[in-house]
Design an enzyme around this catalytic site. Structure first.
Site, PDB file in Angstrom:
ATOM      1  N   LYS A 181      23.654  -5.779  -3.843  1.00  0.00           N
ATOM      2  CA  LYS A 181      25.106  -5.912  -4.017  1.00  0.00           C
ATOM      3  C   LYS A 181      25.854  -5.299  -2.837  1.00  0.00           C
ATOM      4  O   LYS A 181      27.072  -5.159  -2.861  1.00  0.00           O
ATOM      5  CB  LYS A 181      25.542  -5.221  -5.309  1.00  0.00           C
ATOM      6  CG  LYS A 181      24.912  -5.784  -6.559  1.00  0.00           C
ATOM      7  CD  LYS A 181      25.436  -5.033  -7.775  1.00  0.00           C
ATOM      8  CE  LYS A 181      24.697  -5.420  -9.035  1.00  0.00           C
ATOM      9  NZ  LYS A 181      25.000  -4.487 -10.130  1.00  0.00           N
ATOM     10  N   ARG A 224      11.590   3.967   3.078  1.00  0.00           N
ATOM     11  CA  ARG A 224      11.250   3.032   4.153  1.00  0.00           C
ATOM     12  C   ARG A 224      12.490   2.206   4.451  1.00  0.00           C
ATOM     13  O   ARG A 224      13.159   1.715   3.533  1.00  0.00           O
ATOM     14  CB  ARG A 224      10.096   2.133   3.724  1.00  0.00           C
ATOM     15  CG  ARG A 224       9.878   0.993   4.692  1.00  0.00           C
ATOM     16  CD  ARG A 224       8.627   0.214   4.397  1.00  0.00           C
ATOM     17  NE  ARG A 224       7.429   0.962   4.753  1.00  0.00           N
ATOM     18  CZ  ARG A 224       6.213   0.430   4.801  1.00  0.00           C
ATOM     19  NH1 ARG A 224       6.030  -0.835   4.485  1.00  0.00           N
ATOM     20  NH2 ARG A 224       5.165   1.155   5.136  1.00  0.00           N
ATOM     21  N   ARG A 232       0.803  -1.225   0.000  1.00  0.00           N
ATOM     22  CA  ARG A 232       0.000   0.000   0.000  1.00  0.00           C
ATOM     23  C   ARG A 232       0.834   1.273   0.000  1.00  0.00           C
ATOM     24  O   ARG A 232       0.610   2.170  -0.813  1.00  0.00           O
ATOM     25  CB  ARG A 232      -0.898   0.043   1.247  1.00  0.00           C
ATOM     26  CG  ARG A 232      -2.117  -0.792   1.142  1.00  0.00           C
ATOM     27  CD  ARG A 232      -2.544  -1.241   2.526  1.00  0.00           C
ATOM     28  NE  ARG A 232      -1.775  -2.425   2.841  1.00  0.00           N
ATOM     29  CZ  ARG A 232      -2.239  -3.647   2.719  1.00  0.00           C
ATOM     30  NH1 ARG A 232      -3.469  -3.845   2.375  1.00  0.00           N
ATOM     31  NH2 ARG A 232      -1.479  -4.680   2.950  1.00  0.00           N
ATOM     32  N   THR A 233       1.768   1.353   0.935  1.00  0.00           N
ATOM     33  CA  THR A 233       2.454   2.637   1.128  1.00  0.00           C
ATOM     34  C   THR A 233       3.245   3.024  -0.126  1.00  0.00           C
ATOM     35  O   THR A 233       3.147   4.144  -0.618  1.00  0.00           O
ATOM     36  CB  THR A 233       3.377   2.571   2.354  1.00  0.00           C
ATOM     37  OG1 THR A 233       2.603   2.140   3.476  1.00  0.00           O
ATOM     38  CG2 THR A 233       3.988   3.923   2.662  1.00  0.00           C
ATOM     39  N   HIS A 277       5.613   6.321  11.221  1.00  0.00           N
ATOM     40  CA  HIS A 277       5.000   6.121   9.916  1.00  0.00           C
ATOM     41  C   HIS A 277       3.981   7.249   9.750  1.00  0.00           C
ATOM     42  O   HIS A 277       2.775   7.039   9.833  1.00  0.00           O
ATOM     43  CB  HIS A 277       4.319   4.751   9.901  1.00  0.00           C
ATOM     44  CG  HIS A 277       3.901   4.272   8.545  1.00  0.00           C
ATOM     45  ND1 HIS A 277       3.928   5.063   7.422  1.00  0.00           N
ATOM     46  CD2 HIS A 277       3.435   3.054   8.143  1.00  0.00           C
ATOM     47  CE1 HIS A 277       3.489   4.355   6.387  1.00  0.00           C
ATOM     48  NE2 HIS A 277       3.196   3.146   6.803  1.00  0.00           N
TER      49      HIS A 277
END
Ligand code: NCD
Length: 316
Positions: free
Chosen positions: A91, A113, A63-64, A142
């Site tokens: 990597k 995030r 969703r976010t 959040h």
């Protein structure tokens, strides 16, 4: 924004701790206008044309991430996504180098995030030009989720001041709970917390307007809304609750428990849901559930945030 008297008093969106009531109101008002754009046939306005946004996600998201991307696109910005699994992050590239790389490409906003608390704040020290929008940093914050929850409450209840909201479950590991608590308290909402003792930070009980309960029944009695949290199975150490079955029995929200709350109680859940654990399917898809509406409101609120940080909030 029709009446843009106030503006956000910050460059970056890191958390809601220090958001004033006026700033929250500004975001909610702007989001209301943005939501009308989502309902148009042609959902594109030129507000952010020429601006570029990159989402950098080190943790999974449905969703976010997609709602920030959609929000940017509806406002006419160019949006690029970088996710851990398909970038040089696999990597071993450091967060610092990834941030410097996207800054060098000229992005105006970095929506990020990360599993580490404080990662978004760290990013503000690494890059100079881009705005940083925290889309979740570990168990810390959040902010866009906290704001979309307020927006949804306001939509259904017509007010925020004086509401009684229960937040249930894994408070300890939940950045959503933290952002909810900061935002809700700022707006005069009474917050009742309940969950297993091992997931319930007791010091919160000393804060004004916050009540910590051992039993879910006590938290949801006469509640205007119940915000059910996902058990953060990935952040947990083993042994915080005896078994999933017992959790569902003692803390899960089902129709029988719902009857203790106000008749028009609203059910919120940030998603993704563990159905049958913290929430029963009949509640998740029932008449009280605003869970789908939260998703749509998430796009509107993120449009508002991007518009406010990138150009002061004017949609057209
Ligand atoms: C939340 C998150 O990632 O913090 N989900 C979301 O943003 N919709 C809640 C969660 O994962 O439980």
């Amino acid at each position: 924004m029709a009446k843009n008297k106030v503006s956000l008093r910050r460059k970056h969106i890191l958390g809601l701790e220090d958001f004033s009531r006026e700033e929250i109101e500004l975001v909610l008002e702007t989001a209301k206008e943005m939501k009308s754009i989502i309902h148009r046939d042609i959902k594109k306005v030129p507000a952010l044309r020429g601006k570029s946004i990159v989402t950098v996600f080190y943790e999974p998201s449905t969703r976010t991430r997609s709602s920030f991307e959609t929000a940017g696109k509806y406002l006419g910005a160019d949006v690029v996504n970088i996710t851990a699994g398909t970038s040089s992050i696999v990597k071993g590239e450091s967060l610092r180098d990834t941030l410097l790389t996207v800054e060098a490409m000229g992005f105006d906003a970095i929506v990020m995030r990360h599993k580490q608390e404080g990662a978004a704040e760290y990013a503000t020290k690494v890059v100079k030009h881009p705005v940083i929008v925290n889309a979740g940093d570990g168990a810390h914050a959040h902010p866009s989720q906290g704001l979309l929850n307020l927006f949804t409450l306001l939509q259904y209840k017509g007010r925020l001041e004086g509401l009684k909201v229960a937040i249930l479950g894994d408070i300890l590991h939940s950045r959503v709970a933290r952002s909810d608590i900061w935002g809700m308290r700022r707006m005069g909402i009474e917050v009742h917390l309940a969950g297993p003792g091992t997931m319930l930070p007791r010091f919160l009980a000393e804060e004004p307007g916050i009540f910590v309960h051992e039993r879910v029944e006590d938290a949801i009695r006469d509640a205007d809304a119940i915000n059910v949290l996902r058990i953060q199975l990935e952040r947990q150490k083993a042994g915080l609750f005896p078994s999933k079955r017992e959790y569902a029995r003692l803390y899960g929200i089902n129709n029988a428990r719902l009857a203790l709350a106000k008749k028009d109680v609203l059910i919120l859940h940030p998603g993704p849901m563990n159905k049958g654990l913290e929430i029963s399917p009949e509640v998740a898809y029932g008449d009280h559930s605003a869970i789908q509406e939260q998703v749509q409101n998430g796009v509107a609120v993120r449009m508002a945030l991007l518009a406010l940080v990138l150009m002061g909030g004017k949609a057209q």
